[in-house]
Structures are given as structure tokens and as C-alpha cells.
Design a protein around this motif. Structure first.
Motif, PDB file in Angstrom:
ATOM      1  N   ASN A 122     -11.028   8.452  -8.773  1.00 38.44           N
ATOM      2  CA  ASN A 122     -11.978   7.553  -8.126  1.00 38.44           C
ATOM      3  C   ASN A 122     -11.422   7.023  -6.814  1.00 38.44           C
ATOM      4  N   ASN A 123     -12.329   6.860  -5.858  1.00 45.25           N
ATOM      5  CA  ASN A 123     -11.978   6.258  -4.570  1.00 45.25           C
ATOM      6  C   ASN A 123     -10.914   7.077  -3.825  1.00 45.25           C
ATOM      7  N   TYR A 124     -11.098   8.404  -3.808  1.00 45.59           N
ATOM      8  CA  TYR A 124     -10.138   9.304  -3.158  1.00 45.59           C
ATOM      9  C   TYR A 124     -10.661   9.768  -1.809  1.00 45.59           C
ATOM     10  N   GLN A 125      -9.727  10.028  -0.897  1.00 41.46           N
ATOM     11  CA  GLN A 125     -10.050  10.694   0.349  1.00 41.46           C
ATOM     12  C   GLN A 125      -9.832  12.195   0.175  1.00 41.46           C
ATOM     13  N   SER A 173       0.855  -1.194   0.000  1.00 47.03           N
ATOM     14  CA  SER A 173       0.000   0.000   0.000  1.00 47.03           C
ATOM     15  C   SER A 173       0.886   1.236   0.000  1.00 47.03           C
ATOM     16  N   ALA A 225     -12.923  15.173  -4.161  1.00 42.91           N
ATOM     17  CA  ALA A 225     -14.038  14.255  -3.948  1.00 42.91           C
ATOM     18  C   ALA A 225     -15.271  14.659  -4.715  1.00 42.91           C
ATOM     19  N   GLY A 241     -14.865   8.700   4.548  1.00 39.90           N
ATOM     20  CA  GLY A 241     -15.204   7.988   3.329  1.00 39.90           C
ATOM     21  C   GLY A 241     -14.288   8.318   2.175  1.00 39.90           C
ATOM     22  N   LYS A 242     -14.521   7.646   1.041  1.00 39.47           N
ATOM     23  CA  LYS A 242     -13.775   7.888  -0.191  1.00 39.47           C
ATOM     24  C   LYS A 242     -14.762   8.264  -1.287  1.00 39.47           C
ATOM     25  N   TYR A 243     -14.293   9.103  -2.209  1.00 39.80           N
ATOM     26  CA  TYR A 243     -15.206   9.714  -3.155  1.00 39.80           C
ATOM     27  C   TYR A 243     -14.650   9.650  -4.572  1.00 39.80           C
ATOM     28  N   ASN A 244     -15.530   9.917  -5.521  1.00 39.20           N
ATOM     29  CA  ASN A 244     -15.166   9.966  -6.931  1.00 39.20           C
ATOM     30  C   ASN A 244     -15.377  11.375  -7.460  1.00 39.20           C
TER      31      ASN A 244
END
Length: 325
Positions: free
Chosen positions: A82-85, A38, A114, A137-140
Motif C-alpha cells: 500500500n502507498n507505493y511509488q 523517513s 502499483a 502518485g502512490k498506489y496500492n
């Protein structure tokens, strides 16, 4: 494809081995066999525009304002994220641009980006001398799209409306009367929310309609702020120089001024309308005034007046300057 083409005067073909057809990041790990790792990457993206926008609902009768902050993001990078904090840093961190430190617009710096999310709880935390707002959470976020993200749930705090006239300086040798001006309408409040507030643009609504916008600075807890959201349509003020007298033996000048404030409202009685006068210099003092006044700084005085509907109030005052050369 397997080749890169250039066209100076004709086609030139290069093998793609060792060349990149588009910008990319390569990370080499010192491992002799395949493994999973990671990795956290932090980097600047100047092609993504960000700003803080506030929606505020003002209730003049209740003397309350409800504030909701949003992070606005426009992704002009040409790539989807995609899938970002995301976390917002509020303050004045320096970043180097072409070898020179610079502030970023709005005094915010955003680490990641996000898409639209539900309102979140307040999570502001200390980051050195700044504050950060990490969102859960994670956002697009999609390329070419404008998205808005609530930083935290809206909060209602005390606020009051102020009507104010800031008198201009008159150069008495060439100017004896100012132009008539409509007076400023201002909302004043202390940050009694549960969080510091980043700098941004605030849009003020009242009775379901937008009444004005203003830029606000970053606010610590309990810090005071004023939102100058417009000009009063039916309140007009004008400053006049009534005369100047030289007193050679005392090496002094005495100048008399008046400020007339007129209300064209039909029903509303106005209380505590503010009139601010800036003295020409530190060697000027008020020697006579028709109304009580208070010093709000070394060079400014404030007069409070009440105005009945359809009437005017005139303030007369005299300034004295001593020890002129």
C-alpha cells in the motif's frame, strides 16, 4: 503466541525472544531518544511477476497505428503493498542470482509496484544507459491480484502493412521443393512517439477485433520495429529447385530456382508483396533473375511483386557458386 512449535517426532517449544515467527526486517538507529525518520528501501521481490503489454489499434487504410503501453503486475507474494511509488526501468540491467549475473524476463526491472491508475504523461528519463518511467502518485497493489497500469497516454504514429515470404533453404541433393506456406503479415513502424518503448508483448486490433500478437524489443526514439502478427489465409508461396549443373573446369555450380506466389483473394489487388531469398553462402551470386531485386544484406535479396486477385506470380532466378573444392 509466545512460542514456536516444531514437530520432528514430537512437539518442541522455543521461546520467541530472539527468534522471529515470520520473516521481517529490523532497522536499528543510533539514537538515544525516540525520534521520527523517513527511510527509503529498495529490494528485490521475485514473487511479484511483471510484464509490459501493449494495446495497438491498426488502421490499414490510413496507415496509422495507435499504441498504448501498460504495466501488468501479478502479486504472488502473499502480502499487500500500500502507498507505493513505481518506476519502470527499460534496458538490460544485470542482477545477481545465486552468485551469477542474469537478465530478467522481458528486459525490464521494476523497483516498486502499483495498482490501476489513470493514464499519465510521458516521463521517461535517462538512467545511466537505461530509461526509467517514474509514475506520479502512490498506489496500492493487493495480494493475488492482477493489475494493469498505463505507462503513458496512447499515441498515434505512421505504420504500414507488409506481406512477406521468406523462402526456406533447399538442400538440393535431397530436397527439390518446399512445402507450401502462408505468407507473413507484418506491421512496420518507426518509434515516432515522444518516448522510448520498453520491450513487451503487443496485441494488435483492427476494426474492433484482435488480429494477432507479437513480442517486440525495447525501442529507442526513431528506431524501426516490425510486428509479425500472423499468416495471410489466402496467400500461399512455394519454392522449387529446378535443377543443378556442375561445371568442373570452372570449379562452379549453377542452380536454378523458382518461387510461386498465389493469391486466392477475390477483389484485392496486392502491391509490393515482399519475397526474401537467403543465399546459401557468401560465395553464391545471382546471375539471372526474371524480376528486379535488391540486396538487403550480404546474403539476402528482396523481390517486390504485384499480384492481381485470383492469380499467381512466379519468380525465376539462377545462383552461381564459384571456387568449390
Amino acid at each position: 503466541g509466545s512460542k514456536i512449535y516444531l514437530n520432528p517426532e514430537g512437539n518442541i517449544a522455543f521461546p520467541t525472544k530472539g527468534l522471529a515467527p515470520s520473516p521481517y526486517l529490523s532497522i536499528q538507529l543510533p539514537k538515544s531518544k525516540a525520534t521520527k525518520k523517513s527511510v527509503d528501501l529498495s529490494y528485490r521481490l521475485d514473487s511479484i511477476n511483471t510484464s509490459i503489454r501493449y494495446k495497438a489499434i491498426f488502421d490499414e487504410k490510413a496507415k496509422k497505428i495507435t499504441i498504448a503501453p501498460f504495466l501488468h503486475i501479478f502479486n504472488n507474494s502473499g502480502y499487500d503493498f500500500n502507498n507505493y511509488q513505481i518506476e519502470v526501468v527499460s534496458g538490460k540491467p544485470y542482477f545477481v542470482n545465486n552468485g551469477k549475473p542474469k537478465y530478467y524476463s522481458g528486459n525490464e526491472r521494476f523497483k516498486n509496484f502499483a495498482s490501476v491508475a489513470d493514464s499519465t504523461e510521458i516521463l521517461a528519463k535517462r538512467l545511466d544507459e537505461f530509461y526509467k518511467f517514474p509514475l506520479k502518485g502512490k498506489y496500492n497493489i493487493k495480494k493475488g491480484k492482477l493489475t494493469a497500469i498505463p505507462l503513458f497516454k496512447s499515441q498515434t504514429i505512421d505504420a504500414k502493412k507488409i506481406i512477406r515470404y521468406e523462402a526456406p533453404r533447399l538442400y538440393t541433393k535431397v530436397q527439390t521443393i518446399s512445402k507450401a506456406e502462408r505468407m507473413n503479415t507484418i506491421i512496420q513502424f518507426n518509434n515516432k512517439t515522444q518516448s522510448p518503448l520498453p520491450a513487451g508483448t503487443i496485441s494488435v486490433f483492427s476494426n474492433g477485433s484482435l488480429i494477432g500478437e507479437h513480442s517486440i524489443k525495447a525501442m529507442s526514439l526513431n528506431e524501426s520495429q516490425e510486428i509479425k502478427y500472423g499468416k495471410a489465409f489466402d496467400l500461399i508461396a512455394q519454392k522449387t529447385c529446378l535443377g543443378t549443373e556442375n561445371i568442373p573446369k570452372d570449379r562452379a555450380i549453377i542452380t536454378e530456382f523458382s518461387i510461386k506466389v498465389s493469391s486466392f483473394k477475390k477483389r484485392i489487388y496486392l502491391k509490393n508483396v515482399e519475397v526474401i531469398e537467403t543465399l546459401p553462402g557468401p560465395d553464391w551470386t545471382v546471375v539471372k533473375s526474371s524480376h528486379p531485386y535488391q540486396h538487403i544484406s550480404a546474403s539476402k535479396i528482396k523481390v517486390l511483386i504485384n499480384i492481381a486477385p485470383g492469380t499467381s506470380q512466379t519468380i525465376h532466378y539462377t545462383l552461381h557458386r564459384k571456387n568449390i573444392k
